[in-house]
Design a protein around this motif. Structure first.
Motif, PDB file in Angstrom:
ATOM      1  N   PHE A   1       0.816  -1.203   0.000  1.00 28.67           N
ATOM      2  CA  PHE A   1       0.000   0.000   0.000  1.00 28.67           C
ATOM      3  C   PHE A   1       0.853   1.258   0.000  1.00 28.67           C
ATOM      4  O   PHE A   1       1.935   1.283   0.586  1.00 28.67           O
ATOM      5  CB  PHE A   1      -0.902   0.015   1.246  1.00 28.67           C
ATOM      6  N   THR A   2       0.331   2.274  -0.647  1.00 31.82           N
ATOM      7  CA  THR A   2       0.859   3.621  -0.535  1.00 31.82           C
ATOM      8  C   THR A   2      -0.251   4.448   0.090  1.00 31.82           C
ATOM      9  O   THR A   2      -1.334   4.590  -0.500  1.00 31.82           O
ATOM     10  CB  THR A   2       1.237   4.218  -1.909  1.00 31.82           C
ATOM     11  N   ALA A   3       0.012   4.942   1.290  1.00 30.64           N
ATOM     12  CA  ALA A   3      -0.967   5.775   1.984  1.00 30.64           C
ATOM     13  C   ALA A   3      -0.530   7.227   1.865  1.00 30.64           C
ATOM     14  O   ALA A   3       0.636   7.553   2.104  1.00 30.64           O
ATOM     15  CB  ALA A   3      -1.051   5.376   3.457  1.00 30.64           C
ATOM     16  N   ARG A   4      -1.460   8.060   1.482  1.00 32.38           N
ATOM     17  CA  ARG A   4      -1.219   9.502   1.437  1.00 32.38           C
ATOM     18  C   ARG A   4      -2.142  10.145   2.466  1.00 32.38           C
ATOM     19  O   ARG A   4      -3.370  10.000   2.389  1.00 32.38           O
ATOM     20  CB  ARG A   4      -1.490  10.049   0.045  1.00 32.38           C
ATOM     21  N   VAL A   5      -1.523  10.837   3.420  1.00 36.41           N
ATOM     22  CA  VAL A   5      -2.259  11.400   4.545  1.00 36.41           C
ATOM     23  C   VAL A   5      -2.010  12.905   4.594  1.00 36.41           C
ATOM     24  O   VAL A   5      -0.866  13.345   4.554  1.00 36.41           O
ATOM     25  CB  VAL A   5      -1.796  10.734   5.863  1.00 36.41           C
ATOM     26  N   THR A   6      -3.091  13.663   4.686  1.00 37.55           N
ATOM     27  CA  THR A   6      -3.010  15.124   4.740  1.00 37.55           C
ATOM     28  C   THR A   6      -3.647  15.609   6.037  1.00 37.55           C
ATOM     29  O   THR A   6      -4.851  15.436   6.239  1.00 37.55           O
ATOM     30  CB  THR A   6      -3.746  15.752   3.541  1.00 37.55           C
ATOM     31  N   PRO A   7      -2.843  16.210   6.929  1.00 34.38           N
ATOM     32  CA  PRO A   7      -3.415  16.734   8.174  1.00 34.38           C
ATOM     33  C   PRO A   7      -4.463  17.811   7.882  1.00 34.38           C
ATOM     34  O   PRO A   7      -4.252  18.665   7.021  1.00 34.38           O
ATOM     35  CB  PRO A   7      -2.209  17.346   8.899  1.00 34.38           C
ATOM     36  N   PRO A   8      -5.598  17.785   8.580  1.00 33.83           N
ATOM     37  CA  PRO A   8      -6.660  18.753   8.294  1.00 33.83           C
ATOM     38  C   PRO A   8      -6.242  20.200   8.556  1.00 33.83           C
ATOM     39  O   PRO A   8      -6.763  21.109   7.927  1.00 33.83           O
ATOM     40  CB  PRO A   8      -7.816  18.335   9.204  1.00 33.83           C
ATOM     41  N   ASP A   9      -5.300  20.410   9.459  1.00 30.20           N
ATOM     42  CA  ASP A   9      -4.884  21.779   9.758  1.00 30.20           C
ATOM     43  C   ASP A   9      -3.712  22.243   8.892  1.00 30.20           C
ATOM     44  O   ASP A   9      -3.223  23.358   9.046  1.00 30.20           O
ATOM     45  CB  ASP A   9      -4.537  21.932  11.237  1.00 30.20           C
ATOM     46  N   ASP A  10      -3.260  21.390   7.965  1.00 31.79           N
ATOM     47  CA  ASP A  10      -2.148  21.738   7.081  1.00 31.79           C
ATOM     48  C   ASP A  10      -2.360  21.095   5.713  1.00 31.79           C
ATOM     49  O   ASP A  10      -1.666  20.160   5.333  1.00 31.79           O
ATOM     50  CB  ASP A  10      -0.825  21.282   7.693  1.00 31.79           C
ATOM     51  N   PRO A  11      -3.339  21.592   4.942  1.00 31.84           N
ATOM     52  CA  PRO A  11      -3.688  20.941   3.677  1.00 31.84           C
ATOM     53  C   PRO A  11      -2.594  20.980   2.611  1.00 31.84           C
ATOM     54  O   PRO A  11      -2.708  20.301   1.598  1.00 31.84           O
ATOM     55  CB  PRO A  11      -4.939  21.703   3.219  1.00 31.84           C
ATOM     56  N   ASP A  12      -1.534  21.746   2.846  1.00 29.92           N
ATOM     57  CA  ASP A  12      -0.428  21.794   1.888  1.00 29.92           C
ATOM     58  C   ASP A  12       0.631  20.728   2.166  1.00 29.92           C
ATOM     59  O   ASP A  12       1.604  20.611   1.426  1.00 29.92           O
ATOM     60  CB  ASP A  12       0.223  23.180   1.884  1.00 29.92           C
ATOM     61  N   THR A  13       0.449  19.970   3.241  1.00 30.61           N
ATOM     62  CA  THR A  13       1.399  18.924   3.619  1.00 30.61           C
ATOM     63  C   THR A  13       0.764  17.560   3.398  1.00 30.61           C
ATOM     64  O   THR A  13      -0.388  17.344   3.763  1.00 30.61           O
ATOM     65  CB  THR A  13       1.793  19.060   5.109  1.00 30.61           C
ATOM     66  N   THR A  14       1.519  16.654   2.790  1.00 30.10           N
ATOM     67  CA  THR A  14       1.058  15.276   2.633  1.00 30.10           C
ATOM     68  C   THR A  14       2.156  14.340   3.097  1.00 30.10           C
ATOM     69  O   THR A  14       3.305  14.479   2.686  1.00 30.10           O
ATOM     70  CB  THR A  14       0.695  14.970   1.170  1.00 30.10           C
ATOM     71  N   TRP A  15       1.803  13.432   3.996  1.00 29.57           N
ATOM     72  CA  TRP A  15       2.731  12.395   4.440  1.00 29.57           C
ATOM     73  C   TRP A  15       2.447  11.154   3.604  1.00 29.57           C
ATOM     74  O   TRP A  15       1.290  10.832   3.313  1.00 29.57           O
ATOM     75  CB  TRP A  15       2.524  12.048   5.910  1.00 29.57           C
ATOM     76  N   THR A  16       3.498  10.443   3.240  1.00 30.63           N
ATOM     77  CA  THR A  16       3.345   9.228   2.457  1.00 30.63           C
ATOM     78  C   THR A  16       3.998   8.071   3.191  1.00 30.63           C
ATOM     79  O   THR A  16       5.108   8.208   3.703  1.00 30.63           O
ATOM     80  CB  THR A  16       3.990   9.394   1.066  1.00 30.63           C
ATOM     81  N   ALA A  17       3.295   6.961   3.246  1.00 26.06           N
ATOM     82  CA  ALA A  17       3.847   5.732   3.821  1.00 26.06           C
ATOM     83  C   ALA A  17       3.706   4.621   2.789  1.00 26.06           C
ATOM     84  O   ALA A  17       2.618   4.402   2.249  1.00 26.06           O
ATOM     85  CB  ALA A  17       3.116   5.342   5.100  1.00 26.06           C
ATOM     86  N   GLU A  18       4.807   3.962   2.492  1.00 26.18           N
ATOM     87  CA  GLU A  18       4.829   2.806   1.587  1.00 26.18           C
ATOM     88  C   GLU A  18       4.991   1.563   2.457  1.00 26.18           C
ATOM     89  O   GLU A  18       5.938   1.464   3.221  1.00 26.18           O
ATOM     90  CB  GLU A  18       6.026   2.897   0.631  1.00 26.18           C
ATOM     91  N   THR A  19       4.061   0.629   2.328  1.00 26.34           N
ATOM     92  CA  THR A  19       4.171  -0.596   3.125  1.00 26.34           C
ATOM     93  C   THR A  19       4.782  -1.709   2.290  1.00 26.34           C
ATOM     94  O   THR A  19       4.710  -1.680   1.067  1.00 26.34           O
ATOM     95  CB  THR A  19       2.803  -1.081   3.628  1.00 26.34           C
ATOM     96  N   GLY A  20       5.315  -2.658   2.988  1.00 29.75           N
ATOM     97  CA  GLY A  20       5.713  -3.892   2.328  1.00 29.75           C
ATOM     98  C   GLY A  20       4.481  -4.745   2.120  1.00 29.75           C
ATOM     99  O   GLY A  20       3.353  -4.312   2.391  1.00 29.75           O
ATOM    100  N   PRO A  21       4.655  -5.968   1.660  1.00 26.71           N
ATOM    101  CA  PRO A  21       3.506  -6.845   1.439  1.00 26.71           C
ATOM    102  C   PRO A  21       2.727  -7.112   2.725  1.00 26.71           C
ATOM    103  O   PRO A  21       3.306  -7.377   3.776  1.00 26.71           O
ATOM    104  CB  PRO A  21       4.141  -8.137   0.921  1.00 26.71           C
ATOM    105  N   VAL A  22       1.422  -7.023   2.605  1.00 30.56           N
ATOM    106  CA  VAL A  22       0.511  -7.316   3.707  1.00 30.56           C
ATOM    107  C   VAL A  22      -0.366  -8.480   3.244  1.00 30.56           C
ATOM    108  O   VAL A  22      -1.049  -8.363   2.221  1.00 30.56           O
ATOM    109  CB  VAL A  22      -0.367  -6.091   4.038  1.00 30.56           C
ATOM    110  N   PRO A  23      -0.352  -9.611   3.959  1.00 29.70           N
ATOM    111  CA  PRO A  23      -1.184 -10.752   3.550  1.00 29.70           C
ATOM    112  C   PRO A  23      -2.666 -10.370   3.500  1.00 29.70           C
ATOM    113  O   PRO A  23      -3.213  -9.823   4.454  1.00 29.70           O
ATOM    114  CB  PRO A  23      -0.916 -11.801   4.630  1.00 29.70           C
ATOM    115  N   THR A  24      -3.299 -10.677   2.378  1.00 29.91           N
ATOM    116  CA  THR A  24      -4.687 -10.304   2.168  1.00 29.91           C
ATOM    117  C   THR A  24      -5.605 -10.939   3.213  1.00 29.91           C
ATOM    118  O   THR A  24      -6.469 -10.263   3.773  1.00 29.91           O
ATOM    119  CB  THR A  24      -5.139 -10.697   0.745  1.00 29.91           C
ATOM    120  N   ALA A  25      -5.425 -12.221   3.491  1.00 27.66           N
ATOM    121  CA  ALA A  25      -6.304 -12.906   4.452  1.00 27.66           C
ATOM    122  C   ALA A  25      -6.204 -12.259   5.832  1.00 27.66           C
ATOM    123  O   ALA A  25      -7.223 -12.069   6.509  1.00 27.66           O
ATOM    124  CB  ALA A  25      -5.956 -14.389   4.530  1.00 27.66           C
TER     125      ALA A  25
END
Length: 156
Positions: free
Chosen positions: A118-142
């Motif tokens: 997964f690639t998660a893009r997170v934007t704090p509500p009090d700072d809409p010009d900032t986006t944090w990104t987290a890249e995960t390794g494989p996560v088992p679907t089950a």
């Protein structure tokens, strides 16, 4: 499985060091810090702990993280995100995106026969010009489907 215990409903998507999480932490009135803060505020520890109704988004990547509160978010919104993610995982055979509103977007891509990264893009509500990104390794679907079911069950 969640990397840390929050005491309330929690959905962690990722690995121990790279994840995004939706959590509604609950304070334990028996913890010494909660007792001390309650005494200072002049209320009982149970009153101080309250119902634990504030949602948070947490992001960690490479062992470093941050997070923020989501004031005014009701259980139905994280539940809706989890339901959409569950439906996509159950039906998906390729990449997909789950939109969690203004603060969260989750891109998923196959990572082996029975896993997604997964690639998660997170934007704090009090700072809409900032986006944090987290890249995960494989996560088992089950495992993630089971976590989603448990999370949704905790909100029922």
């Amino acid at each position: 499985m969640s990397p840390i215990a929050m005491g309330g409903p929690a959905l962690f998507i990722g690995t121990d060091t790279d994840y995004v999480a939706l959590v509604r932490p609950e304070l334990d009135p028996d913890q010494p810090g909660v007792r001390a803060a309650a005494a200072e505020a002049g209320v009982t520890p149970e009153e101080f702990a309250g119902p634990g109704d504030t949602w948070m988004v947490m992001v960690e990547t490479g062992g470093e993280g941050d997070g923020f509160e989501l004031p005014g978010v009701r259980d139905v919104e994280p539940a809706g995100f989890a339901e959409r993610l569950r439906a996509e995982l159950a039906a998906a055979s390729g990449p997909f995106t789950v939109d969690g509103g203004a603060v969260l977007s989750l891109d998923a891509r196959p990572a082996g026969a029975d896993a997604y990264a997964f690639t998660a893009r997170v934007t704090p509500p009090d700072d809409p010009d900032t986006t944090w990104t987290a890249e995960t390794g494989p996560v088992p679907t089950a495992g993630l489907l089971a976590d989603l079911d448990a999370f949704l069950g905790s909100l029922a």
